[in-house]
Design an enzyme around this catalytic site. Structure first.
Site, PDB file in Angstrom:
ATOM      1  N   LYS A  95       0.859  -1.303  -0.007  1.00  0.00           N
ATOM      2  CA  LYS A  95      -0.413  -0.306  -0.165  1.00  0.00           C
ATOM      3  C   LYS A  95       0.589   0.700   0.041  1.00  0.00           C
ATOM      4  CE  LYS A  95      -2.709   2.453   2.470  1.00  0.00           C
ATOM      5  NZ  LYS A  95      -3.481   2.467   4.744  1.00  0.00           N
ATOM      6  N   GLY A 156      -7.802   9.065   9.160  1.00  0.00           N
ATOM      7  CA  GLY A 156      -8.164   9.664  10.903  1.00  0.00           C
ATOM      8  C   GLY A 156      -9.242  10.783  10.806  1.00  0.00           C
ATOM      9  N   ALA A 183      -9.140   6.381   2.501  1.00  0.00           N
ATOM     10  CA  ALA A 183      -9.052   6.462   4.363  1.00  0.00           C
ATOM     11  C   ALA A 183     -10.559   7.604   4.614  1.00  0.00           C
ATOM     12  CB  ALA A 183      -8.216   8.146   4.541  1.00  0.00           C
ATOM     13  N   GLY A 184     -11.007   7.967   6.039  1.00  0.00           N
ATOM     14  CA  GLY A 184     -11.558   8.854   6.363  1.00  0.00           C
ATOM     15  C   GLY A 184     -12.899   8.269   6.789  1.00  0.00           C
ATOM     16  N   ASN A 205      -9.198   1.578   9.871  1.00  0.00           N
ATOM     17  CA  ASN A 205      -8.838   2.012  10.966  1.00  0.00           C
ATOM     18  C   ASN A 205      -9.043   2.461  12.115  1.00  0.00           C
ATOM     19  OD1 ASN A 205      -4.759   1.629  11.514  1.00  0.00           O
ATOM     20  ND2 ASN A 205      -6.529   1.076  13.019  1.00  0.00           N
ATOM     21  N   THR A 206      -8.973   3.811  11.787  1.00  0.00           N
ATOM     22  CA  THR A 206      -9.670   4.555  13.063  1.00  0.00           C
ATOM     23  C   THR A 206     -10.550   4.204  13.881  1.00  0.00           C
ATOM     24  OG1 THR A 206      -7.606   5.630  12.386  1.00  0.00           O
ATOM     25  CG2 THR A 206      -9.179   7.269  13.970  1.00  0.00           C
TER      26      THR A 206
END
Lengths: 256, 65
Positions: A95, A156, A183-184, A205-206
């Site tokens: 990645k 994040g 992301a996001g 993830n977050t």
């Protein structure tokens, strides 16, 4: 849907960072049942050898790994990190992150294309963390990428899909390219929406790790991804500006 | 010989990269190495000589998103 010729067991990709403990990470992975988990490389101290314990934990999960080049701000740094990751993790999947702006962690698409070309020439299978920019996406495909990973919002931030119009345009321009929202994503409903737009996978993830109950949230994301995928396959209805009664009007009694 | 390992100053007696890793206490750990910013594959550590003042990075698996 295949990613570089491989079919993943799930369209959910899960990051391994920011969990409060290794046990919570392992339980969250079990609850999410992801197709891959993302991992990274950091400096190893000979006194602590923390990386060895982490690798043992990840190996026991039995889930394929997708290493990243997180934190890299330049082409050379990202390429070297990818080479080191390939040796340590034993995979040519990477990645690729080349960060261009510190506050938003927005990708440097110019450096990204350059690094992607170097790495694909060297046999890597690159998953580039990019934006929804159509021109950058085209250059990445020309550089040899067979997957694109546009952001939904800054890493994040949990803000979801910031530019639905742009993401829809990207999907329409590249109907045959596997597209992953990287992301996001902050809520399960964001993940569902990504699949409803026709995206092929999401990386989270977050939103799981920093929730009040990561294991419960991992399960929620698993179901949300499945719901979105099923909804897209079932062909969503067209939106309308005006109300249309769902209950038949014909046969309605006149009682007024 | 003075070298920098993961941004920390270290004195080592060995000069081959594989021997330096052993001397520093990494044993057979799963690590990747870069010397002065360039990746050195594990298979080439034995024949890679490290010069005085070199910058060595030793990386291992870590959590990532």
């Amino acid at each position: 849907m295949q990613f570089y010729g491989e079919t993943l067991s799930s369209r959910l990709m899960l990051g391994t960072a920011q969990y409060d403990s290794p046990a919570i990470l392992a339980d969250s992975v079990r609850a999410a049942a992801p197709g891959v988990v993302t991992v990274s490389l950091r400096r190893e101290s000979a006194n602590k050898l923390a990386g060895q314990a982490f690798w043992s934990l990840v190996s026991d999960m039995g889930v394929p790994v997708l290493p990243n080049t997180a934190g890299c701000h330049g082409v050379r740094e990202a390429v070297t990190t990818a080479q080191m990751a390939r040796e340590v993790f034993g995979t040519d999947w990477i990645k690729l992150e080349v960060i261009g702006e510190a506050d938003t962690l927005q990708p440097d698409v110019f450096g990204l294309v350059e690094a992607a070309r170097i790495l694909t020439d060297d046999g890597f299978k690159v998953f580039p963390y990019c934006t929804e920019d159509l021109v950058a996406a085209e250059r990445l495909l020309r550089a040899g990428c067979e997957v694109l990973m546009p952001w939904g919002a800054p890493i994040g931030s949990g803000k979801g899909l910031n530019n639905v119009f742009g993401l829809r345009a990207l999907r329409a321009h590249f109907p045959d390219t596997p597209l992953v929202i990287d992301a996001g994503i902050g809520r399960p409903s964001h993940a569902t929406m990504a699949f409803e737009l026709g995206y092929d996978a999401v990386l989270i993830n977050t939103a799981v790790a920093k929730s009040g109950d990561p294991v419960g949230m991992a399960h929620a994301f698993r179901l949300a991804c499945e719901a979105g995928l099923l909804a897209h396959a079932a062909d969503l209805m067209e939106e309308r500006d005006m109300a249309v009664p769902s209950t038949p009007v014909l046969g309605r009694a006149v009682l007024a | 010989m003075h070298i920098t390992v993961n941004d920390e100053a270290r004195d080592v007696t060995a000069d081959a990269l594989d021997a330096i890793l052993l001397e520093l206490g990494y044993g057979n750990s799963k690590v990747a190495t870069a010397l002065d910013g360039a990746f050195v594959p594990a298979a080439r550590r034995a024949q890679t000589r490290v010069a005085d003042g070199a910058r060595l990075e030793i990386l291992a698996p870590m959590q990532g998103g």
